[in-house]
Design an enzyme around this catalytic site. Structure first.
Site, PDB file in Angstrom:
ATOM      1  N   SER A 141      40.582  42.663 112.072  1.00 11.53           N
ATOM      2  CA  SER A 141      40.436  41.393 111.441  1.00 11.53           C
ATOM      3  C   SER A 141      39.241  40.504 112.178  1.00 11.53           C
ATOM      4  CB  SER A 141      41.746  40.502 110.988  1.00 11.53           C
ATOM      5  OG  SER A 141      41.249  39.236 110.663  1.00 11.53           O
ATOM      6  N   TYR A 154      48.329  35.846 115.058  1.00 12.63           N
ATOM      7  CA  TYR A 154      47.687  36.868 114.198  1.00 12.63           C
ATOM      8  C   TYR A 154      46.573  37.313 115.097  1.00 12.63           C
ATOM      9  CZ  TYR A 154      45.475  39.128 110.336  1.00 12.63           C
ATOM     10  OH  TYR A 154      44.959  40.079 109.527  1.00 12.63           O
ATOM     11  N   LYS A 158      45.391  41.007 116.507  1.00  8.37           N
ATOM     12  CA  LYS A 158      44.235  41.857 116.234  1.00  8.37           C
ATOM     13  C   LYS A 158      43.251  41.965 117.276  1.00  8.37           C
ATOM     14  CE  LYS A 158      45.455  42.493 111.755  1.00  8.37           C
ATOM     15  NZ  LYS A 158      45.816  43.903 111.405  1.00  8.37           N
TER      16      LYS A 158
END
Length: 286
Positions: A141, A154, A158
Protein backbone atom coordinates in the site's frame (compact mmCIF):
# COMPACT_ATOMS: atom_id res chain seq x y z
CA UNK A 1 1.94 -8.61 -31.03
CA UNK A 2 -0.67 -9.61 -28.45
CA UNK A 3 0.28 -10.36 -24.88
CA UNK A 4 -1.20 -13.70 -23.86
CA UNK A 5 -1.10 -14.62 -20.19
CA UNK A 6 -2.15 -18.26 -19.93
CA UNK A 7 -1.94 -19.81 -16.47
CA UNK A 8 -3.79 -23.00 -17.35
CA UNK A 9 -2.73 -25.93 -15.21
CA UNK A 10 -1.38 -23.70 -12.42
CA UNK A 11 -2.65 -23.30 -8.88
CA UNK A 12 -2.95 -19.92 -7.17
CA UNK A 13 -3.88 -19.17 -3.57
CA UNK A 14 -5.36 -15.76 -2.76
CA UNK A 15 -5.66 -14.91 0.92
CA UNK A 16 -8.65 -12.75 1.77
CA UNK A 17 -10.00 -13.57 -1.67
CA UNK A 18 -13.66 -13.55 -0.71
CA UNK A 19 -14.46 -9.90 -1.51
CA UNK A 20 -13.06 -6.57 -2.68
CA UNK A 21 -9.53 -6.52 -4.05
CA UNK A 22 -8.97 -10.17 -3.16
CA UNK A 23 -12.01 -11.33 -5.12
CA UNK A 24 -10.89 -9.21 -8.07
CA UNK A 25 -7.49 -10.90 -7.97
CA UNK A 26 -9.07 -14.35 -7.77
CA UNK A 27 -11.30 -13.63 -10.77
CA UNK A 28 -8.32 -12.43 -12.82
CA UNK A 29 -6.51 -15.71 -12.17
CA UNK A 30 -9.63 -17.65 -13.10
CA UNK A 31 -9.89 -15.74 -16.38
CA UNK A 32 -6.23 -16.59 -17.07
CA UNK A 33 -7.05 -20.29 -16.71
CA UNK A 34 -5.56 -20.98 -13.28
CA UNK A 35 -7.16 -23.06 -10.59
CA UNK A 36 -7.81 -20.75 -7.64
CA UNK A 37 -8.14 -21.37 -3.92
CA UNK A 38 -9.28 -18.51 -1.70
CA UNK A 39 -9.03 -18.51 2.08
CA UNK A 40 -10.39 -16.29 4.83
CA UNK A 41 -12.04 -16.65 8.21
CA UNK A 42 -15.53 -16.39 6.71
CA UNK A 43 -16.87 -17.71 3.39
CA UNK A 44 -17.82 -15.30 0.60
CA UNK A 45 -21.37 -13.98 0.52
CA UNK A 46 -21.58 -15.25 -3.03
CA UNK A 47 -19.30 -17.60 -5.02
CA UNK A 48 -16.23 -15.99 -6.59
CA UNK A 49 -16.49 -16.88 -10.27
CA UNK A 50 -15.19 -15.79 -13.67
CA UNK A 51 -15.00 -17.28 -17.15
CA UNK A 52 -17.51 -19.95 -16.16
CA UNK A 53 -15.29 -21.26 -13.36
CA UNK A 54 -15.22 -20.77 -9.61
CA UNK A 55 -12.64 -20.41 -6.87
CA UNK A 56 -12.57 -22.97 -4.06
CA UNK A 57 -12.97 -21.60 -0.55
CA UNK A 58 -11.14 -22.88 2.54
CA UNK A 59 -11.72 -21.35 5.99
CA UNK A 60 -8.47 -20.17 7.55
CA UNK A 61 -7.33 -17.73 10.22
CA UNK A 62 -4.00 -16.51 8.90
CA UNK A 63 -2.97 -15.41 12.40
CA UNK A 64 -2.78 -19.07 13.48
CA UNK A 65 0.63 -20.39 12.28
CA UNK A 66 -0.18 -24.06 12.89
CA UNK A 67 -3.41 -23.78 10.91
CA UNK A 68 -1.61 -22.00 8.06
CA UNK A 69 1.08 -24.68 7.82
CA UNK A 70 -1.54 -27.43 7.91
CA UNK A 71 -3.50 -25.68 5.15
CA UNK A 72 -0.53 -25.59 2.77
CA UNK A 73 0.38 -29.20 3.59
CA UNK A 74 -3.15 -30.31 2.67
CA UNK A 75 -3.07 -28.17 -0.44
CA UNK A 76 0.17 -29.75 -1.65
CA UNK A 77 -1.13 -33.25 -0.92
CA UNK A 78 -4.40 -32.63 -2.77
CA UNK A 79 -3.06 -30.74 -5.80
CA UNK A 80 0.57 -31.77 -6.00
CA UNK A 81 1.71 -28.22 -6.67
CA UNK A 82 1.46 -24.53 -5.76
CA UNK A 83 2.44 -21.95 -8.34
CA UNK A 84 1.44 -18.61 -6.83
CA UNK A 85 0.57 -17.21 -3.43
CA UNK A 86 -1.04 -13.77 -3.27
CA UNK A 87 -0.82 -12.31 0.24
CA UNK A 88 -3.84 -10.04 0.02
CA UNK A 89 -5.55 -10.43 3.41
CA UNK A 90 -5.15 -7.41 5.67
CA UNK A 91 -6.66 -4.14 6.71
CA UNK A 92 -7.15 -1.87 9.69
CA UNK A 93 -9.73 0.33 11.41
CA UNK A 94 -9.07 4.05 11.60
CA UNK A 95 -7.47 4.68 14.97
CA UNK A 96 -5.00 7.37 16.05
CA UNK A 97 -1.97 6.02 17.86
CA UNK A 98 -2.92 7.61 21.18
CA UNK A 99 -6.39 6.08 21.10
CA UNK A 100 -5.23 2.50 21.72
CA UNK A 101 -2.51 0.62 23.54
CA UNK A 102 0.47 -1.04 21.90
CA UNK A 103 -1.13 -4.48 22.10
CA UNK A 104 -4.05 -3.39 19.93
CA UNK A 105 -1.76 -1.83 17.34
CA UNK A 106 0.34 -5.00 17.42
CA UNK A 107 -2.68 -6.99 16.22
CA UNK A 108 -2.77 -4.82 13.10
CA UNK A 109 0.91 -5.55 12.50
CA UNK A 110 0.30 -9.26 13.07
CA UNK A 111 -2.40 -9.38 10.39
CA UNK A 112 -0.61 -7.24 7.80
CA UNK A 113 3.01 -8.34 8.26
CA UNK A 114 3.37 -11.50 10.33
CA UNK A 115 0.50 -13.36 8.66
CA UNK A 116 1.96 -12.87 5.15
CA UNK A 117 5.34 -14.00 6.50
CA UNK A 118 3.79 -17.16 7.93
CA UNK A 119 1.90 -17.94 4.71
CA UNK A 120 4.94 -17.24 2.53
CA UNK A 121 7.18 -19.53 4.56
CA UNK A 122 4.62 -22.33 4.30
CA UNK A 123 4.19 -21.78 0.57
CA UNK A 124 7.95 -21.71 0.06
CA UNK A 125 8.27 -25.21 1.47
CA UNK A 126 6.03 -26.41 -1.36
CA UNK A 127 7.42 -24.20 -4.14
CA UNK A 128 11.11 -24.85 -3.51
CA UNK A 129 10.64 -28.53 -4.28
CA UNK A 130 9.06 -27.87 -7.67
CA UNK A 131 11.23 -27.75 -10.81
CA UNK A 132 9.44 -24.57 -11.92
CA UNK A 133 9.52 -22.98 -8.47
CA UNK A 134 6.79 -20.47 -7.85
CA UNK A 135 5.78 -16.85 -7.28
CA UNK A 136 4.82 -14.97 -4.12
CA UNK A 137 3.01 -11.64 -4.40
CA UNK A 138 2.61 -9.17 -1.56
CA UNK A 139 -0.26 -6.69 -1.71
CA UNK A 140 1.30 -3.54 -0.32
CA UNK A 141 0.00 0.00 0.00
CA UNK A 142 1.00 3.60 -0.49
CA UNK A 143 0.38 3.83 3.26
CA UNK A 144 3.74 2.12 3.64
CA UNK A 145 5.55 4.84 1.71
CA UNK A 146 4.22 7.98 3.40
CA UNK A 147 2.90 9.12 6.79
CA UNK A 148 -0.40 7.41 7.58
CA UNK A 149 -2.11 9.23 10.46
CA UNK A 150 -4.98 7.15 11.78
CA UNK A 151 -3.54 3.98 10.26
CA UNK A 152 0.06 4.23 11.47
CA UNK A 153 0.46 0.59 12.49
CA UNK A 154 -0.96 -0.50 9.13
CA UNK A 155 1.43 1.79 7.27
CA UNK A 156 4.38 0.49 9.28
CA UNK A 157 3.36 -3.09 8.56
CA UNK A 158 3.05 -2.41 4.82
CA UNK A 159 6.47 -0.75 4.78
CA UNK A 160 7.88 -3.82 6.49
CA UNK A 161 6.08 -6.11 4.05
CA UNK A 162 7.73 -4.47 1.05
CA UNK A 163 11.17 -4.76 2.64
CA UNK A 164 10.45 -8.36 3.63
CA UNK A 165 9.57 -9.19 0.03
CA UNK A 166 12.90 -7.83 -1.20
CA UNK A 167 14.81 -9.96 1.29
CA UNK A 168 12.77 -13.02 0.39
CA UNK A 169 13.51 -12.40 -3.29
CA UNK A 170 17.25 -12.52 -2.59
CA UNK A 171 17.17 -15.51 -0.26
CA UNK A 172 14.79 -17.61 -2.38
CA UNK A 173 16.20 -16.83 -5.82
CA UNK A 174 16.18 -18.19 -8.41
CA UNK A 175 13.58 -20.84 -7.59
CA UNK A 176 10.90 -18.58 -6.08
CA UNK A 177 10.17 -15.03 -7.24
CA UNK A 178 8.78 -12.48 -4.76
CA UNK A 179 7.28 -9.13 -5.76
CA UNK A 180 5.08 -6.43 -4.26
CA UNK A 181 2.16 -4.49 -5.69
CA UNK A 182 1.95 -1.08 -4.03
CA UNK A 183 -1.71 -0.11 -4.22
CA UNK A 184 -3.41 3.22 -3.97
CA UNK A 185 -7.16 3.63 -3.54
CA UNK A 186 -9.36 0.89 -5.00
CA UNK A 187 -13.11 0.99 -5.56
CA UNK A 188 -14.77 -1.96 -3.82
CA UNK A 189 -18.14 -2.78 -2.26
CA UNK A 190 -16.89 -1.10 0.92
CA UNK A 191 -15.89 2.19 -0.71
CA UNK A 192 -19.03 3.95 0.51
CA UNK A 193 -17.96 3.33 4.11
CA UNK A 194 -14.80 5.34 3.51
CA UNK A 195 -15.76 7.92 0.89
CA UNK A 196 -19.56 8.30 1.07
CA UNK A 197 -21.95 8.26 -1.88
CA UNK A 198 -21.11 8.25 -5.59
CA UNK A 199 -20.35 11.97 -5.50
CA UNK A 200 -17.92 11.42 -2.65
CA UNK A 201 -16.23 8.53 -4.43
CA UNK A 202 -15.92 10.62 -7.60
CA UNK A 203 -14.48 13.54 -5.63
CA UNK A 204 -11.88 11.29 -4.02
CA UNK A 205 -11.07 9.76 -7.39
CA UNK A 206 -10.50 13.22 -8.84
CA UNK A 207 -7.55 13.66 -6.46
CA UNK A 208 -5.75 10.82 -8.26
CA UNK A 209 -3.82 11.81 -11.42
CA UNK A 210 -5.61 9.02 -13.33
CA UNK A 211 -8.89 10.70 -12.37
CA UNK A 212 -10.52 7.74 -10.62
CA UNK A 213 -10.03 4.91 -8.15
CA UNK A 214 -8.65 1.60 -9.37
CA UNK A 215 -10.95 -1.32 -10.04
CA UNK A 216 -10.23 -4.70 -8.38
CA UNK A 217 -9.96 -6.29 -11.83
CA UNK A 218 -7.05 -3.99 -12.67
CA UNK A 219 -5.19 -5.10 -9.55
CA UNK A 220 -5.91 -8.68 -10.56
CA UNK A 221 -4.50 -8.17 -14.05
CA UNK A 222 -1.26 -6.83 -12.57
CA UNK A 223 -1.04 -9.88 -10.31
CA UNK A 224 -1.55 -12.26 -13.22
CA UNK A 225 1.25 -10.56 -15.13
CA UNK A 226 3.69 -10.82 -12.22
CA UNK A 227 2.79 -14.49 -11.74
CA UNK A 228 3.19 -15.31 -15.43
CA UNK A 229 6.23 -16.37 -17.43
CA UNK A 230 6.25 -12.91 -19.03
CA UNK A 231 7.58 -11.63 -15.70
CA UNK A 232 10.18 -14.37 -15.29
CA UNK A 233 12.99 -11.86 -14.68
CA UNK A 234 11.03 -9.77 -12.19
CA UNK A 235 11.77 -10.48 -8.55
CA UNK A 236 12.33 -8.16 -5.61
CA UNK A 237 10.36 -5.51 -7.51
CA UNK A 238 7.68 -3.11 -6.30
CA UNK A 239 5.03 -2.33 -8.91
CA UNK A 240 3.18 0.93 -8.21
CA UNK A 241 -0.50 0.46 -9.01
CA UNK A 242 -1.82 3.79 -7.78
CA UNK A 243 -2.97 5.75 -10.83
CA UNK A 244 -0.07 8.18 -10.60
CA UNK A 245 -0.05 8.56 -6.82
CA UNK A 246 -1.18 11.62 -4.92
CA UNK A 247 -1.25 15.16 -6.23
CA UNK A 248 1.34 17.22 -4.30
CA UNK A 249 -0.44 19.32 -1.69
CA UNK A 250 1.60 22.42 -2.49
CA UNK A 251 -0.01 22.63 -5.94
CA UNK A 252 -3.47 23.09 -4.42
CA UNK A 253 -2.13 25.47 -1.81
CA UNK A 254 -0.56 27.57 -4.55
CA UNK A 255 -3.83 27.68 -6.48
CA UNK A 256 -5.45 29.64 -3.66
CA UNK A 257 -3.02 32.50 -4.03
CA UNK A 258 -2.00 32.15 -7.63
CA UNK A 259 -4.85 31.50 -10.11
CA UNK A 260 -2.55 30.18 -12.84
CA UNK A 261 -1.02 27.57 -10.56
CA UNK A 262 -3.84 25.10 -11.13
CA UNK A 263 -1.72 23.86 -13.99
CA UNK A 264 1.39 22.04 -12.70
CA UNK A 265 3.52 23.29 -15.59
CA UNK A 266 2.57 26.87 -14.86
CA UNK A 267 3.53 26.44 -11.23
CA UNK A 268 6.85 24.88 -12.10
CA UNK A 269 7.70 27.69 -14.46
CA UNK A 270 6.85 30.24 -11.77
CA UNK A 271 8.76 28.30 -9.14
CA UNK A 272 11.87 28.39 -11.30
CA UNK A 273 11.84 32.16 -11.08
CA UNK A 274 14.06 33.63 -8.35
CA UNK A 275 11.29 35.93 -7.09
CA UNK A 276 8.86 34.79 -4.41
CA UNK A 277 5.34 33.60 -5.18
CA UNK A 278 2.46 35.15 -3.24
CA UNK A 279 4.76 36.29 -0.50
CA UNK A 280 6.53 32.95 -0.02
CA UNK A 281 9.89 31.79 -1.26
CA UNK A 282 9.81 29.56 -4.30
CA UNK A 283 10.23 25.85 -3.46
CA UNK A 284 13.48 24.19 -4.38
CA UNK A 285 13.51 21.60 -7.13
CA UNK A 286 15.09 18.30 -6.14
Amino acid sequence: MSLTLDLSGRLAVVTGGTRGVGAGIARAFLRAGAEVVICARRPPERPVTAAGRGARFHPLDLREPDAVRAFFDRLAAAHGRLDCLVNNAGGTPYRLLGQADAERHARVVALNLLAPLTASLAAYEVMRQQPAGGSVLMIGSVSGTRPSPGTAAYGAAKAGLENLARSMAVEWAPRVRVNTLVLGMVRTELSALHYGDEAGIAAVGATVPAGRLAEPAEIGDACVFLASDRAAYLTGASLLVHGGGERPAFLDAATVNHPTADHPTAFREAADEPASIAGTEAPEES
